[in-house]
Scaffold this motif. Structure first.
Motif, PDB file in Angstrom:
ATOM      1  N   MET A 366       0.700  -1.103   0.443  1.00  0.00           N
ATOM      2  CA  MET A 366       0.386  -0.186   0.045  1.00  0.00           C
ATOM      3  C   MET A 366       0.211   1.757  -0.254  1.00  0.00           C
ATOM      4  SD  MET A 366      -3.239  -0.651   2.798  1.00  0.00           S
ATOM      5  CE  MET A 366      -4.086   0.109   2.125  1.00  0.00           C
ATOM      6  N   ALA A 367       2.034   0.955  -0.260  1.00  0.00           N
ATOM      7  CA  ALA A 367       3.197   2.446  -0.244  1.00  0.00           C
ATOM      8  C   ALA A 367       2.806   3.370  -1.212  1.00  0.00           C
ATOM      9  CB  ALA A 367       4.675   2.136  -0.212  1.00  0.00           C
ATOM     10  N   SER A 368       2.672   4.595  -1.263  1.00  0.00           N
ATOM     11  CA  SER A 368       2.643   5.481  -2.219  1.00  0.00           C
ATOM     12  C   SER A 368       4.003   5.843  -2.274  1.00  0.00           C
ATOM     13  CB  SER A 368       1.657   5.873  -2.153  1.00  0.00           C
ATOM     14  OG  SER A 368       1.325   7.037  -0.980  1.00  0.00           O
ATOM     15  N   ASN A 369       4.555   7.203  -3.036  1.00  0.00           N
ATOM     16  CA  ASN A 369       5.311   7.969  -3.335  1.00  0.00           C
ATOM     17  C   ASN A 369       4.864   9.476  -3.788  1.00  0.00           C
ATOM     18  OD1 ASN A 369       4.468   8.250  -5.965  1.00  0.00           O
ATOM     19  ND2 ASN A 369       6.141   7.645  -6.923  1.00  0.00           N
ATOM     20  N   TYR A 370       4.039   9.940  -2.745  1.00  0.00           N
ATOM     21  CA  TYR A 370       3.072  11.118  -1.940  1.00  0.00           C
ATOM     22  C   TYR A 370       4.852  11.729  -1.276  1.00  0.00           C
ATOM     23  CZ  TYR A 370       0.380  14.037   0.463  1.00  0.00           C
ATOM     24  OH  TYR A 370      -0.177  14.879   0.960  1.00  0.00           O
ATOM     25  N   ASN A 371       4.447  13.384  -1.565  1.00  0.00           N
ATOM     26  CA  ASN A 371       5.480  14.061  -1.206  1.00  0.00           C
ATOM     27  C   ASN A 371       6.973  13.641  -2.000  1.00  0.00           C
ATOM     28  OD1 ASN A 371       4.861  15.103   2.004  1.00  0.00           O
ATOM     29  ND2 ASN A 371       3.685  15.221   0.166  1.00  0.00           N
ATOM     30  N   CYS A 372       7.025  12.992  -3.220  1.00  0.00           N
ATOM     31  CA  CYS A 372       7.906  12.979  -4.229  1.00  0.00           C
ATOM     32  C   CYS A 372       9.360  12.191  -3.571  1.00  0.00           C
ATOM     33  CB  CYS A 372       8.737  13.726  -4.812  1.00  0.00           C
ATOM     34  SG  CYS A 372       7.298  14.657  -6.195  1.00  0.00           S
ATOM     35  N   ARG A 373       8.408  11.263  -2.518  1.00  0.00           N
ATOM     36  CA  ARG A 373       9.590   9.863  -1.591  1.00  0.00           C
ATOM     37  C   ARG A 373       9.489   8.644  -2.925  1.00  0.00           C
ATOM     38  NH1 ARG A 373      10.319  10.626   4.048  1.00  0.00           N
ATOM     39  NH2 ARG A 373       9.436   8.256   3.923  1.00  0.00           N
ATOM     40  N   PRO A 374      10.512   8.177  -2.759  1.00  0.00           N
ATOM     41  CA  PRO A 374      10.454   7.160  -3.169  1.00  0.00           C
ATOM     42  C   PRO A 374      10.427   5.695  -2.266  1.00  0.00           C
ATOM     43  CG  PRO A 374      12.864   8.018  -2.410  1.00  0.00           C
ATOM     44  CD  PRO A 374      11.583   9.040  -1.850  1.00  0.00           C
ATOM     45  N   PHE A 375      10.436   5.080  -4.007  1.00  0.00           N
ATOM     46  CA  PHE A 375       9.505   3.645  -2.404  1.00  0.00           C
ATOM     47  C   PHE A 375      10.495   3.220  -1.686  1.00  0.00           C
ATOM     48  CE2 PHE A 375       6.114   3.586  -6.111  1.00  0.00           C
ATOM     49  CZ  PHE A 375       4.953   3.607  -4.852  1.00  0.00           C
ATOM     50  N   ALA A 376      10.105   2.564  -0.692  1.00  0.00           N
ATOM     51  CA  ALA A 376      10.945   2.001   0.439  1.00  0.00           C
ATOM     52  C   ALA A 376      12.053   0.823  -0.142  1.00  0.00           C
ATOM     53  CB  ALA A 376      10.732   1.566   1.873  1.00  0.00           C
ATOM     54  N   PRO A 377      12.967   0.372  -0.493  1.00  0.00           N
ATOM     55  CA  PRO A 377      13.501  -0.696  -0.728  1.00  0.00           C
ATOM     56  C   PRO A 377      13.332  -2.581  -0.249  1.00  0.00           C
ATOM     57  CG  PRO A 377      15.311   0.256  -0.326  1.00  0.00           C
ATOM     58  CD  PRO A 377      13.824   1.061  -0.422  1.00  0.00           C
ATOM     59  N   SER A 378      13.728  -3.320  -0.154  1.00  0.00           N
ATOM     60  CA  SER A 378      13.087  -4.687   0.476  1.00  0.00           C
ATOM     61  C   SER A 378      14.797  -4.955   0.906  1.00  0.00           C
ATOM     62  CB  SER A 378      11.748  -5.256  -0.532  1.00  0.00           C
ATOM     63  OG  SER A 378      12.098  -5.705  -1.453  1.00  0.00           O
ATOM     64  N   ILE A 379      14.329  -5.922   2.001  1.00  0.00           N
ATOM     65  CA  ILE A 379      16.042  -6.859   1.994  1.00  0.00           C
ATOM     66  C   ILE A 379      14.929  -7.912   2.602  1.00  0.00           C
ATOM     67  CG2 ILE A 379      17.798  -4.814   1.807  1.00  0.00           C
ATOM     68  CD1 ILE A 379      18.268  -6.048   4.575  1.00  0.00           C
ATOM     69  N   PHE A 380      16.384  -9.134   2.799  1.00  0.00           N
ATOM     70  CA  PHE A 380      15.295  -9.707   2.965  1.00  0.00           C
ATOM     71  C   PHE A 380      16.901 -10.767   3.715  1.00  0.00           C
ATOM     72  CE2 PHE A 380      13.632  -9.394  -0.919  1.00  0.00           C
ATOM     73  CZ  PHE A 380      12.218  -9.917  -0.149  1.00  0.00           C
ATOM     74  N   SER A 381      15.855 -11.054   4.908  1.00  0.00           N
ATOM     75  CA  SER A 381      17.099 -11.877   5.847  1.00  0.00           C
ATOM     76  C   SER A 381      18.350 -13.220   5.201  1.00  0.00           C
ATOM     77  CB  SER A 381      16.610 -12.850   7.187  1.00  0.00           C
ATOM     78  OG  SER A 381      15.504 -13.483   6.439  1.00  0.00           O
ATOM     79  N   ASP A 382      17.943 -13.379   4.490  1.00  0.00           N
ATOM     80  CA  ASP A 382      18.890 -14.890   3.722  1.00  0.00           C
ATOM     81  C   ASP A 382      19.441 -14.251   2.689  1.00  0.00           C
ATOM     82  OD1 ASP A 382      16.832 -14.513   1.559  1.00  0.00           O
ATOM     83  OD2 ASP A 382      17.008 -16.266   1.507  1.00  0.00           O
ATOM     84  N   PHE A 383      19.832 -13.131   3.083  1.00  0.00           N
ATOM     85  CA  PHE A 383      20.860 -12.514   1.747  1.00  0.00           C
ATOM     86  C   PHE A 383      22.123 -12.948   1.715  1.00  0.00           C
ATOM     87  CE2 PHE A 383      21.981 -10.898   6.091  1.00  0.00           C
ATOM     88  CZ  PHE A 383      23.225 -10.057   5.629  1.00  0.00           C
TER      89      PHE A 383
END
Ligand code: LLP
Length: 383
Positions: A366-383
């Motif tokens: 449900m994330a948006s880029n309201y206020n021209c904010r970039p989407f937060a990236p995702s990282i995973f525990s099993d990198f």
């Protein structure tokens, strides 16, 4: 995930905010779900993609053998791309556009959950023109109010969803008469974040009444899709990381006759616990009567608190200092950009890592880029 088990050294290399996913916990959740339905070969659990459509999460769920519950053409495509088998894809939604129906027909998805007679007629025309058959369930509005947040109940009579249970016979007859439509069953969904099994029991009773009525009138029932809605314990992510799948599935095992195949559409209960929104404290601001912890994550990254007054557990991962109440807020120019008021945290300083827990469901999706904010990236525990 216990506070001490987050990889802070790794986090220190990364810009915030980001979503951190515990893949081991997701796997444990999936294994638990599969074990609960292992004794029912005709039951199938579909993962509700709306809860989180991150491609890596989808792949892990597809590999576990779940089907996919989609509500848009984009979700159908995401499911196909992630490797869900087309026959395991169910497609719901009150307003399916023609291209979305064509996509589903072309791919040969397992089910269209149809919500109106008008939709049924268009689906019949499109399928006929493509030389395909649409497998259809009728979404029934069971008129059951689940005890949950007002914004996320769906099963009441005045909702836009489904067909009122008293009118189902006519729609089934229509489905049986239309070309290129194969009537396969009934679909229900009463709401989300439901913790009281009595709500699901009420759904089963309604379903049983309806099935008995249809059988008396010599109309087919087909299979049953009971939707999703199982809630999680937002307040206790460490003690209760898994939803109460046992009580949930047992309710249906006890109350629905075994002769009907049953489909489930679980979203939140599968992915909520494995996700944490990680942010840094930008500033601590001393107000008149309160202190504000101003984060670099905002309502554009996680809208649930602003949109539904939902509460998520919040922890300061960087501090074991004295406990202090803070209003935890984001940087967005809206006064509703608040993650929690009077939240007791270990004393906060600029740069501390703040974890907003149980954010794996309806967070990133449900994330948006309201206020021209970039989407937060995702990282995973099993990198
Ligand atoms: N099936 C249907 C037809 C649905 O409408 C939904 C959710 C699900 C399954 C999955 O429900 P779950 O198992 O996740 O409860 N954005 C809100 C939740 C909206 C739920 C919409 N429908 C939130 O953040 O709480």
């Amino acid at each position: 995930m216990l506070k001490g088990s987050y990889p802070l050294e790794r986090f220190a290399q990364l810009p915030t905010p980001f979503y951190y996913y515990d893949t081991a916990l997701l796997q444990q959740t999936l294994d638990t779900v599969c074990a609960q339905v292992a004794d029912r070969p005709t039951w199938q659990v579909h993962y509700a993609i709306k809860a989180n459509h991150n491609p890596q999460i989808l792949r892990q769920i597809a590999v576990a053998g779940l089907g996919a519950d989609c509500v848009s053409g984009g979700e159908v495509q995401a499911a196909l791309d992630a490797g869900f088998v087309p026959e395991g894809i169910v497609f719901a939604g009150v307003g399916k556009a023609d291209w979305e129906m064509r996509l589903g027909l072309e791919a040969g998805i397992g089910r269209f959950n149809v919500e109106s007679t008008a939709e049924l007629q268009v689906l019949s025309e499109l399928a006929t023109s493509m030389g395909k058959t649409a497998l259809v369930s009728i979404r029934v509005n069971p008129d059951i109010g689940a005890h949950t947040l007002a914004g996320i109940t769906t099963g009441l009579a005045e909702n836009k969803f489904g067909i009122y249970h008293g009118q189902v016979e006519d729609v089934i007859r229509e489905a049986l008469s239309l070309p290129s439509i194969r009537y396969c069953g009934l679909h229900f969904h009463i709401g989300s974040q439901i913790l009281d099994m009595a709500d699901f029991a009420a759904l089963c009773n309604r379903i049983n009444d309806l099935c008995a009525r249809l059988e008396r009138r010599r109309l087919p029932v087909g299979d049953l899709n009971v939707g999703g809605g199982l809630g999680i314990e937002y307040g206790h992510p460490n003690h209760l990381p898994l939803a109460d799948f046992k009580s949930y599935f047992n309710t249906f095992k006890q109350l629905l006759p075994p002769k009907y195949p049953v489909h489930f559409e679980l979203g939140r209960s599968i992915v909520a616990s494995c996700g944490t929104l990680i942010s840094r404290v930008l500033y601590v601001k001393e107000g008149l009567a309160r202190k504000f912890a101003i984060l670099d994550a905002g309502m554009n990254d996680l809208v649930r608190p602003a949109m539904y007054h939902a509460t998520h557990r919040i922890e300061n991962l960087s501090s074991d200092g004295p406990e202090v109440p803070y209003d935890v807020v984001g940087p967005i120019c809206e006064s509703s950009d608040v993650f929690g008021k009077g939240v007791v945290l270990n004393e906060c300083h600029r740069g501390d890592f703040i974890a907003i827990r149980s954010a794996g469901a309806y967070g990133e999706s449900m994330a948006s880029n309201y206020n021209c904010r970039p989407f937060a990236p995702s990282i995973f525990s099993d990198f």
